[in-house]
Structures are given as C-alpha cells and as structure tokens.
Scaffold this motif. Structure first.
Motif, PDB file in Angstrom:
ATOM      1  N   LEU A  81     -22.504 -41.610 -76.680  1.00  0.00           N
ATOM      2  CA  LEU A  81     -21.683 -42.392 -76.167  1.00  0.00           C
ATOM      3  C   LEU A  81     -20.457 -41.741 -75.343  1.00  0.00           C
ATOM      4  O   LEU A  81     -20.017 -40.925 -75.911  1.00  0.00           O
ATOM      5  CB  LEU A  81     -21.186 -43.592 -76.768  1.00  0.00           C
ATOM      6  N   SER A  82     -20.330 -41.998 -74.036  1.00  0.00           N
ATOM      7  CA  SER A  82     -19.422 -41.091 -73.319  1.00  0.00           C
ATOM      8  C   SER A  82     -18.004 -41.776 -72.674  1.00  0.00           C
ATOM      9  O   SER A  82     -18.193 -42.907 -72.204  1.00  0.00           O
ATOM     10  CB  SER A  82     -20.086 -40.536 -71.953  1.00  0.00           C
ATOM     11  N   ARG A  83     -16.955 -41.240 -73.038  1.00  0.00           N
ATOM     12  CA  ARG A  83     -15.773 -41.788 -72.687  1.00  0.00           C
ATOM     13  C   ARG A  83     -15.449 -41.658 -71.189  1.00  0.00           C
ATOM     14  O   ARG A  83     -14.949 -42.596 -70.674  1.00  0.00           O
ATOM     15  CB  ARG A  83     -14.521 -40.968 -73.235  1.00  0.00           C
ATOM     16  N   LEU A  85     -18.001 -41.958 -69.034  1.00  0.00           N
ATOM     17  CA  LEU A  85     -18.850 -43.016 -68.364  1.00  0.00           C
ATOM     18  C   LEU A  85     -17.858 -44.462 -68.454  1.00  0.00           C
ATOM     19  O   LEU A  85     -17.814 -45.034 -67.759  1.00  0.00           O
ATOM     20  CB  LEU A  85     -20.078 -43.081 -68.995  1.00  0.00           C
ATOM     21  N   ALA A  86     -17.382 -44.622 -69.621  1.00  0.00           N
ATOM     22  CA  ALA A  86     -16.551 -45.869 -69.885  1.00  0.00           C
ATOM     23  C   ALA A  86     -15.389 -46.047 -68.921  1.00  0.00           C
ATOM     24  O   ALA A  86     -15.182 -47.123 -68.489  1.00  0.00           O
ATOM     25  CB  ALA A  86     -16.162 -45.821 -71.376  1.00  0.00           C
ATOM     26  N   ALA A  87     -14.765 -44.836 -68.863  1.00  0.00           N
ATOM     27  CA  ALA A  87     -13.423 -44.656 -67.884  1.00  0.00           C
ATOM     28  C   ALA A  87     -14.113 -44.959 -66.586  1.00  0.00           C
ATOM     29  O   ALA A  87     -13.285 -45.731 -65.479  1.00  0.00           O
ATOM     30  CB  ALA A  87     -12.776 -43.400 -67.935  1.00  0.00           C
ATOM     31  N   ARG A  88     -15.303 -44.978 -66.072  1.00  0.00           N
ATOM     32  CA  ARG A  88     -15.691 -45.116 -64.749  1.00  0.00           C
ATOM     33  C   ARG A  88     -16.430 -46.682 -64.637  1.00  0.00           C
ATOM     34  O   ARG A  88     -17.113 -47.003 -63.744  1.00  0.00           O
ATOM     35  CB  ARG A  88     -16.840 -44.185 -64.265  1.00  0.00           C
ATOM     36  N   ASN A  89     -16.246 -47.275 -65.907  1.00  0.00           N
ATOM     37  CA  ASN A  89     -16.508 -48.855 -65.942  1.00  0.00           C
ATOM     38  C   ASN A  89     -18.228 -48.884 -65.830  1.00  0.00           C
ATOM     39  O   ASN A  89     -18.749 -49.754 -65.579  1.00  0.00           O
ATOM     40  CB  ASN A  89     -16.181 -49.661 -64.899  1.00  0.00           C
ATOM     41  N   HIS A  90     -18.940 -47.772 -66.490  1.00  0.00           N
ATOM     42  CA  HIS A  90     -20.363 -47.695 -66.575  1.00  0.00           C
ATOM     43  C   HIS A  90     -20.585 -48.100 -68.242  1.00  0.00           C
ATOM     44  O   HIS A  90     -20.434 -47.342 -69.053  1.00  0.00           O
ATOM     45  CB  HIS A  90     -20.629 -46.204 -66.397  1.00  0.00           C
ATOM     46  N   TYR A  91     -21.159 -49.556 -68.175  1.00  0.00           N
ATOM     47  CA  TYR A  91     -21.396 -49.964 -69.384  1.00  0.00           C
ATOM     48  C   TYR A  91     -22.948 -50.247 -69.444  1.00  0.00           C
ATOM     49  O   TYR A  91     -23.626 -50.913 -68.470  1.00  0.00           O
ATOM     50  CB  TYR A  91     -20.640 -51.179 -69.880  1.00  0.00           C
ATOM     51  N   PRO A  92     -23.790 -50.057 -70.442  1.00  0.00           N
ATOM     52  CA  PRO A  92     -23.240 -49.315 -71.830  1.00  0.00           C
ATOM     53  C   PRO A  92     -23.144 -47.889 -71.433  1.00  0.00           C
ATOM     54  O   PRO A  92     -23.688 -47.215 -70.617  1.00  0.00           O
ATOM     55  CB  PRO A  92     -24.652 -49.419 -72.851  1.00  0.00           C
ATOM     56  N   ALA A  93     -21.983 -47.197 -72.161  1.00  0.00           N
ATOM     57  CA  ALA A  93     -21.630 -45.802 -71.593  1.00  0.00           C
ATOM     58  C   ALA A  93     -22.496 -44.906 -72.218  1.00  0.00           C
ATOM     59  O   ALA A  93     -22.035 -43.717 -72.906  1.00  0.00           O
ATOM     60  CB  ALA A  93     -20.155 -45.562 -71.981  1.00  0.00           C
ATOM     61  N   ILE A  94     -23.791 -44.931 -72.195  1.00  0.00           N
ATOM     62  CA  ILE A  94     -24.706 -43.979 -72.829  1.00  0.00           C
ATOM     63  C   ILE A  94     -24.675 -42.813 -71.693  1.00  0.00           C
ATOM     64  O   ILE A  94     -25.237 -42.949 -70.611  1.00  0.00           O
ATOM     65  CB  ILE A  94     -26.133 -44.819 -72.962  1.00  0.00           C
ATOM     66  N   ASP A  95     -24.741 -41.561 -72.366  1.00  0.00           N
ATOM     67  CA  ASP A  95     -25.044 -40.382 -71.510  1.00  0.00           C
ATOM     68  C   ASP A  95     -26.483 -40.008 -71.773  1.00  0.00           C
ATOM     69  O   ASP A  95     -26.752 -39.672 -72.574  1.00  0.00           O
ATOM     70  CB  ASP A  95     -24.012 -39.159 -72.156  1.00  0.00           C
ATOM     71  N   VAL A  96     -27.316 -40.617 -70.896  1.00  0.00           N
ATOM     72  CA  VAL A  96     -28.602 -40.362 -70.647  1.00  0.00           C
ATOM     73  C   VAL A  96     -28.930 -38.968 -70.747  1.00  0.00           C
ATOM     74  O   VAL A  96     -30.121 -38.543 -71.251  1.00  0.00           O
ATOM     75  CB  VAL A  96     -29.343 -41.202 -69.687  1.00  0.00           C
ATOM     76  N   LEU A  97     -28.205 -38.058 -70.142  1.00  0.00           N
ATOM     77  CA  LEU A  97     -28.854 -36.737 -70.053  1.00  0.00           C
ATOM     78  C   LEU A  97     -28.429 -35.992 -71.372  1.00  0.00           C
ATOM     79  O   LEU A  97     -29.168 -35.005 -71.517  1.00  0.00           O
ATOM     80  CB  LEU A  97     -27.898 -36.155 -68.678  1.00  0.00           C
ATOM     81  N   ASN A  98     -27.634 -36.312 -72.171  1.00  0.00           N
ATOM     82  CA  ASN A  98     -27.437 -35.661 -73.409  1.00  0.00           C
ATOM     83  C   ASN A  98     -28.102 -36.464 -74.713  1.00  0.00           C
ATOM     84  O   ASN A  98     -27.916 -35.950 -75.718  1.00  0.00           O
ATOM     85  CB  ASN A  98     -25.841 -35.477 -73.794  1.00  0.00           C
ATOM     86  N   SER A  99     -28.508 -37.658 -74.396  1.00  0.00           N
ATOM     87  CA  SER A  99     -29.268 -38.381 -75.498  1.00  0.00           C
ATOM     88  C   SER A  99     -30.952 -38.114 -75.542  1.00  0.00           C
ATOM     89  O   SER A  99     -31.297 -37.648 -74.583  1.00  0.00           O
ATOM     90  CB  SER A  99     -29.137 -39.964 -75.252  1.00  0.00           C
TER      91      SER A  99
END
Length: 184
Positions: A81-83, A85-99
């Motif tokens: 989960l990425s802060r 992405l959340a700061a960019r209002n991207h929910y769910p804030a899953i960092d696909v590239l690092n998951s």
C-alpha cells in the motif's frame, strides 16, 4: 493479523529480557524463528485452505526493514500500500509494480498472465517517464513504448481504481485487462 510488526517488537522485548543478543536492527534471533511458525499457520491442511492477510508496518517506507523482508520471504505474495498513491486520491492505494503474487501462475490462465504482464510493463514505462511527461520535456513520438504507456494510462487507472462501494466481477476485470493490451 494486525500487526506482524507489533508481534515482532513484543517478541524482541521478550528475547532481550531473557538475554538474547540483538541481531538485525535490534531484533533477536527468536523473532526470526517465530515468524515462519506464525505466518505459515495459514495455509492448506486436511480440512481445506486458509488465506491469511497480515499487516507489516514499515518505518519511513523502508521495505527492506528486517521484519518486512522476512515476511516477504515467507509468504506467497505481498500487497504494497502506497501513501503516494493515496495522496493522489488513487484507491485502493495498491502499488501494483511493487506487489507480487507467487500464486498467480497457479490460479490464472496463460492469457491472463500475459495481459497482466503487459499491463505492468506499460505502467512501469509510464512511471519511469512520469517526471519527463509532467514537466513537458517528453515529446510525443520520440519513444513508441512511452507513447503506448501514455495512451494506455487512462484505461489502466480505470482498472486499478474503484471506490469502497464498487464491486467489479472478475470477468469484467479480465475484459478490461485484455482491452488495455489489445488497444496498445
């Protein structure tokens, strides 16, 4: 389980209290001996399978922190989960590239894996060029891969974002994933 980090910190305190020497960043060897026993309790047995979700809190977004690193080595996958992405209002804030999922090959068909890989590649290409694009330094037509990533980004974001009340059936997700790759 909330949270593996707190469990590890509590075990570290117990270990230090009984005289164990600190090993990695102050964590005692007993912490790293207990983590596999704790995390591998969820899994397959004679009665069926269990999926476990464990949270690992990291300091300062350091994903190489000892507990996070040990958990990644034990589990069959991880969702970051990425802060940012959340700061960019991207929910769910899953960092696909690092998951990562080591189970995906066992539960998906080859076409699905190919579309997922191609979509990840497009997203990675965009992320690598994000700064150039944002400051206007990228000139359209100078790199076909970046052009394809820019074109695909709205569809990728539509696939990766949804609100809490939204439900997307798996079949629709597959269709959206395929459309991203075919449109490329």
């Amino acid at each position: 389980m909330d949270s593996v980090t707190r469990f590890a910190m509590a075990q570290r305190e117990v270990g230090l209290a009984i005289g164990e020497p600190p090993a990695s960043k102050g964590y005692t060897p007993s912490v790293f001996a207990l983590l596999p026993r704790l995390l591998e309790r969820a899994g397959t047995n004679e009665h069926g399978t269990i999926t476990g979700f464990f949270t690992v809190l990291v300091e300062g977004d350091d994903f190489n922190e000892p507990i996070c690193d040990a958990a990644r080595g034990i589990l069959d996958g991880h969702i970051i989960l990425s802060r940012h992405l959340a700061a960019r209002n991207h929910y769910p804030a899953i960092d696909v590239l690092n998951s990562v999922s080591r189970v995906m090959p066992a539960v998906t068909v080859p076409e699905h894996r190919a579309y997922a890989a191609q979509t990840r590649k497009l997203l990675a290409t965009y992320e690598k060029a994000r700064d150039l694009i944002n400051i206007g330094a990228y000139v359209t037509g100078s790199d076909p891969e970046i052009d394809a990533a820019i074109t695909a980004l709205p569809a990728i974001m539509a696939l990766l974002q949804q609100n809490q009340a939204e439900f997307t059936p798996f079949e629709k997700t597959q269709t959206m994933l395929e459309a991203i790759c075919i449109a490329k």
